[in-house]
Motif scaffolding. Structure first.
Motif, mmCIF file in Angstrom:
data_model
loop_
_atom_site.group_PDB
_atom_site.id
_atom_site.type_symbol
_atom_site.label_atom_id
_atom_site.label_comp_id
_atom_site.label_asym_id
_atom_site.label_seq_id
_atom_site.Cartn_x
_atom_site.Cartn_y
_atom_site.Cartn_z
ATOM 1 N N GLN A 129 -0.981 10.492 -2.348
ATOM 2 C CA GLN A 129 -1.761 9.264 -2.440
ATOM 3 C C GLN A 129 -3.260 9.571 -2.357
ATOM 4 O O GLN A 129 -4.057 9.005 -3.104
ATOM 5 N N GLN A 130 -3.652 10.482 -1.484
ATOM 6 C CA GLN A 130 -5.064 10.852 -1.376
ATOM 7 C C GLN A 130 -5.555 11.520 -2.648
ATOM 8 O O GLN A 130 -6.681 11.274 -3.089
ATOM 9 N N THR A 139 1.654 11.148 1.660
ATOM 10 C CA THR A 139 0.274 10.774 1.975
ATOM 11 C C THR A 139 -0.729 11.651 1.223
ATOM 12 O O THR A 139 -1.753 11.152 0.757
ATOM 13 N N VAL A 156 0.698 4.155 1.402
ATOM 14 C CA VAL A 156 0.965 4.780 2.703
ATOM 15 C C VAL A 156 2.019 3.970 3.467
ATOM 16 O O VAL A 156 2.918 4.537 4.094
ATOM 17 N N THR A 157 1.931 2.649 3.378
ATOM 18 C CA THR A 157 2.944 1.798 4.006
ATOM 19 C C THR A 157 4.304 2.060 3.390
ATOM 20 O O THR A 157 5.327 2.124 4.090
ATOM 21 N N TYR A 169 6.886 12.825 4.567
ATOM 22 C CA TYR A 169 5.816 11.864 4.852
ATOM 23 C C TYR A 169 4.461 12.464 4.500
ATOM 24 O O TYR A 169 3.628 11.819 3.849
ATOM 25 N N HIS A 220 0.852 -1.192 0.000
ATOM 26 C CA HIS A 220 0.000 0.000 0.000
ATOM 27 C C HIS A 220 0.888 1.242 0.000
ATOM 28 O O HIS A 220 1.916 1.283 0.665
#
Length: 110
Positions: free
Chosen positions: A54-55, A51, A6-7, A47, A4
């Motif tokens: 990704q969103q 994120t 986020v991972t 970070y 994923h």
């Protein structure tokens, strides 16, 4: 099989921290409070950037799916509306056939 995003972003951030710590120990680099704040800001910023990206990508995929669904609905509506509507004689014949096939008695409501 796929990681994923986020991972993946968390792993990348942790990699940066480990690299900084290893360099501090291996090269005996002192870390001042200002340097620590700057490093924390850079790591946190990278970070957050990952994120948010990704969103945004997930929102784009969702919007594309909604647009495709709207196109399919529009096509189905056009196909349905292009069919000729039955004449009153055809409608009465269909109603008669239904009454014969389903002999239901309906009593008036008083």
């Amino acid at each position: 099989n796929n990681v994923h995003p986020v991972t993946h972003a968390i792993g990348n951030t942790m990699r940066r921290v480990v690299i900084m710590l290893v360099c501090m120990v291996a090269f005996r680099t002192p870390m001042t409070p200002l340097g620590a704040c700057g490093s924390a800001l850079a790591i946190g910023g990278s970070y957050l950037y990952a994120t948010v990206k990704q969103q945004e990508k997930a929102a784009e995929v969702k919007a594309a799916q909604a647009a495709a669904d709207a196109d399919r609905v529009s096509e189905n509506l056009e196909a349905w509306s292009s069919q000729p509507s039955p004449s009153s004689a055809e409608a009465e014949a269909t109603a008669r056939k239904l009454k014969e096939a389903l002999p239901l008695e309906v009593s008036p409501v008083e």
